[in-house]
Scaffold this motif. Structure first.
Motif, PDB file in Angstrom:
ATOM      1  N   LEU A  25      10.053   4.089   2.484  1.00 14.00           N
ATOM      2  CA  LEU A  25       9.728   4.182   3.903  1.00 14.00           C
ATOM      3  C   LEU A  25       8.228   4.410   4.075  1.00 14.00           C
ATOM      4  O   LEU A  25       7.619   5.209   3.374  1.00 14.00           O
ATOM      5  CB  LEU A  25      10.494   5.354   4.525  1.00 14.00           C
ATOM      6  CG  LEU A  25      10.317   5.601   6.024  1.00 14.00           C
ATOM      7  CD1 LEU A  25      10.973   4.499   6.831  1.00 14.00           C
ATOM      8  CD2 LEU A  25      10.913   6.962   6.413  1.00 14.00           C
ATOM      9  N   ARG A  26       7.632   3.674   5.020  1.00 13.21           N
ATOM     10  CA  ARG A  26       6.227   3.895   5.348  1.00 13.21           C
ATOM     11  C   ARG A  26       6.163   5.037   6.373  1.00 13.21           C
ATOM     12  O   ARG A  26       6.301   4.829   7.571  1.00 13.21           O
ATOM     13  CB  ARG A  26       5.610   2.615   5.922  1.00 13.21           C
ATOM     14  CG  ARG A  26       4.102   2.740   6.218  1.00 13.21           C
ATOM     15  CD  ARG A  26       3.539   1.459   6.820  1.00 13.21           C
ATOM     16  NE  ARG A  26       2.096   1.576   7.025  1.00 13.21           N
ATOM     17  CZ  ARG A  26       1.532   2.069   8.129  1.00 13.21           C
ATOM     18  NH1 ARG A  26       2.292   2.479   9.147  1.00 13.21           N
ATOM     19  NH2 ARG A  26       0.210   2.138   8.238  1.00 13.21           N
ATOM     20  N   SER A  27       5.971   6.253   5.873  1.00 13.00           N
ATOM     21  CA  SER A  27       5.980   7.435   6.737  1.00 13.00           C
ATOM     22  C   SER A  27       5.214   8.554   6.061  1.00 13.00           C
ATOM     23  O   SER A  27       5.341   8.758   4.849  1.00 13.00           O
ATOM     24  CB  SER A  27       7.417   7.893   7.005  1.00 13.00           C
ATOM     25  OG  SER A  27       7.443   9.140   7.675  1.00 13.00           O
ATOM     26  N   ALA A  44       4.173   5.135   1.281  1.00 11.17           N
ATOM     27  CA  ALA A  44       4.926   3.891   1.095  1.00 11.17           C
ATOM     28  C   ALA A  44       4.835   3.437  -0.352  1.00 11.17           C
ATOM     29  O   ALA A  44       5.736   2.753  -0.857  1.00 11.17           O
ATOM     30  CB  ALA A  44       4.404   2.798   2.033  1.00 11.17           C
ATOM     31  N   LYS A 103      14.148   3.109   1.834  1.00  6.10           N
ATOM     32  CA  LYS A 103      14.854   2.240   2.788  1.00  6.10           C
ATOM     33  C   LYS A 103      15.936   1.416   2.109  1.00  6.10           C
ATOM     34  O   LYS A 103      17.027   1.245   2.653  1.00  6.10           O
ATOM     35  CB  LYS A 103      13.862   1.287   3.468  1.00  6.10           C
ATOM     36  CG  LYS A 103      12.822   1.950   4.321  1.00  6.10           C
ATOM     37  CD  LYS A 103      12.054   0.908   5.124  1.00  6.10           C
ATOM     38  CE  LYS A 103      11.289  -0.056   4.225  1.00  6.10           C
ATOM     39  NZ  LYS A 103      10.535  -1.060   5.019  1.00  6.10           N
ATOM     40  N   ASP A 157       6.971   2.573  10.266  1.00  2.00           N
ATOM     41  CA  ASP A 157       7.455   1.516   9.382  1.00  2.00           C
ATOM     42  C   ASP A 157       7.823   0.286  10.201  1.00  2.00           C
ATOM     43  O   ASP A 157       8.624   0.374  11.128  1.00  2.00           O
ATOM     44  CB  ASP A 157       8.685   2.000   8.599  1.00  2.00           C
ATOM     45  CG  ASP A 157       9.048   1.072   7.461  1.00  2.00           C
ATOM     46  OD1 ASP A 157       9.421  -0.083   7.756  1.00  2.00           O
ATOM     47  OD2 ASP A 157       8.958   1.481   6.294  1.00  2.00           O
ATOM     48  N   GLY A 160      11.234   6.537  11.644  1.00  2.00           N
ATOM     49  CA  GLY A 160      10.493   5.464  10.987  1.00  2.00           C
ATOM     50  C   GLY A 160       9.493   4.781  11.884  1.00  2.00           C
ATOM     51  O   GLY A 160       9.276   3.571  11.769  1.00  2.00           O
TER      52      GLY A 160
END
Length: 403
Positions: free
Chosen positions: A385-387, A16, A394, A176, A173
């Motif tokens: 993106l938090r992944s 992220a 995003k 996220d 996601g």
């Protein structure tokens, strides 16, 4: 600083913030096969060197996709049974047979025939933002082309495109908070997608059209045809893989051109560089962070002894910056050649089925953007993106001179 304290490759928070290229470089040099803990599992081997990734990608007998799937997390057996209906979670010979079935919709001939239509879709997308002078590049531009193309190929009507976009975000996601509302939401999205695919398959059996769904429902290899369950798995793979990865590639490539304006100017001045630029976009961005394999027997890799049942994760962004393979690997060069990147996987039987389609979409999009919006620049912070699975952006606000 030791490699143990350098970076947590499992944590979505790591990605992220940014792709940890400095940490990958240290690992390639000092610990190319590293034992990585995971919070709710036994841990896994993280592979960061190009040659090791190629070796593992080419041997599905020793390094299985089917045994534990392609995500790091271990799944309950009932969930794995569902995942094994998806092509990326199969091993040969089953994988070979099913890939031949779906490949009938992605032949070079079919992809080449799509170019005029892909260009028309691209023009319409740019038309919608060109007079505004600003937009969110991800949602207004990058996401629109691969979504429209794969939905049309699958026969999804335009009024349902937003559903595929929503399902993809919720499936990919899941770490996220913007896309994932509850621990069960990813499973709900998958179920909704299965039901939609089943309805589409039933309709095409009765009334075939000129789309991949109809091709797949009528395809035969060695007397075998797709069952409804098989098709549901293919639908999810094509809808998500044909949407998410290309969206994030286009976003990441545009960011690179903004951050390296001399490379953008070079590409504008010499459009003949575009095919090489597309390959460099793929190497530089690497939209897929990793795939997992599970060992079927004991083996040593990179000087580390692994045991049957161990998990390994192949980190493609690291392989794509491997100094042993790429000259000046940390430089963004739109004229780089040769460029044997692994953005579509490290080779072997799981090489990306849609690579030709992705290249076509990327080329059409940047030919249009550089011609019509050559001074596009950032207009706010980039939200990643938090992944730990997809290297994604995003939101990316941009501004440009209106047409």
């Amino acid at each position: 600083m030791t490699t143990e304290t350098l970076v947590d490759l499992y944590s979505p928070d790591t990605y992220a913030r940014s792709m940890p290229h400095d940490a990958f470089a240290m690992l390639r040099k000092h610990e190319p096969v590293r034992r990585q803990p995971e919070p709710a599992g036994p841990g896994y081997w993280a592979l960061t060197r190009y040659e090791d990734i190629v070796t593992i990608s080419s041997d599905n007998t020793l390094f299985s996709s089917e045994r534990g799937g392609t995500n790091i997390e271990d799944m309950p057996e009932d969930a794995m049974a569902l995942l094994r209906t998806i092509l990326i979670n199969m091993d040969p010979p089953k994988h070979t047979k099913y890939r031949r079935l779906v490949a009938t919709g992605f032949t070079p001939k079919i992809v080449a025939q799509l170019e005029p239509h892909v260009r028309e879709i691209t023009r319409r997308i740019v038309d919608r933002v060109a007079k505004k002078g600003s937009c969110d590049f991800v949602t207004d531009v990058a996401a629109q082309l691969p979504l429209a193309v794969i939905c049309e190929m699958l026969g999804v009507p335009e009024e349902d495109h937003h559903k595929v976009f929503d399902w993809s975000n919720r499936l990919i996601g899941f770490d996220d908070p913007e896309y994932h509302t509850s621990p069960e939401d990813g499973q709900i999205a998958a179920t909704e997608m299965f039901l939609y695919a089943h309805g589409l398959a039933t309709e095409r059996k009765a009334r075939p059209k000129a789309d991949i769904v109809s091709i797949l429902m009528g395809a035969e290899v060695d007397g075998d045809v797709l069952t409804d369950g098989d098709f549901d798995g293919f639908f999810i793979l094509l809808a998500v893989a044909g949407n998410e990865t290309t969206r994030n590639l286009i976003s990441g490539a545009m960011l690179a051109l903004i951050e390296y304006p001399e490379q953008r100017d070079r590409l504008i001045a010499d459009p003949a560089l575009m095919p090489m630029a597309v390959e460099e976009f793929l190497r530089w961005v690497s939209p897929l962070i990793y795939f997992r394999r599970t060992l079927t027997r004991d083996v040593a890799v990179g000087g580390q002894q692994m045991r049957a049942g161990d998990k390994v994760a192949m980190y493609y962004p690291s392989g794509n910056r491997d100094e042993a393979i790429f000259d000046d690997a940390g430089a963004f060069d739109v004229a780089r050649t040769p460029n044997a990147h692994m953005a579509f996987g490290g080779g072997g039987p799981h090489f990306c089925l849609g690579s030709s389609l992705a290249r076509l979409e990327i080329r059409c999009m940047f030919e249009e953007l550089l011609r019509r919006l050559p001074d596009l620049e950032l207009d706010g912070p980039v939200m990643r993106l938090r992944s730990n699975f997809i290297n994604g952006i995003k939101h990316m606000p941009v501004r440009f001179t209106p047409e």
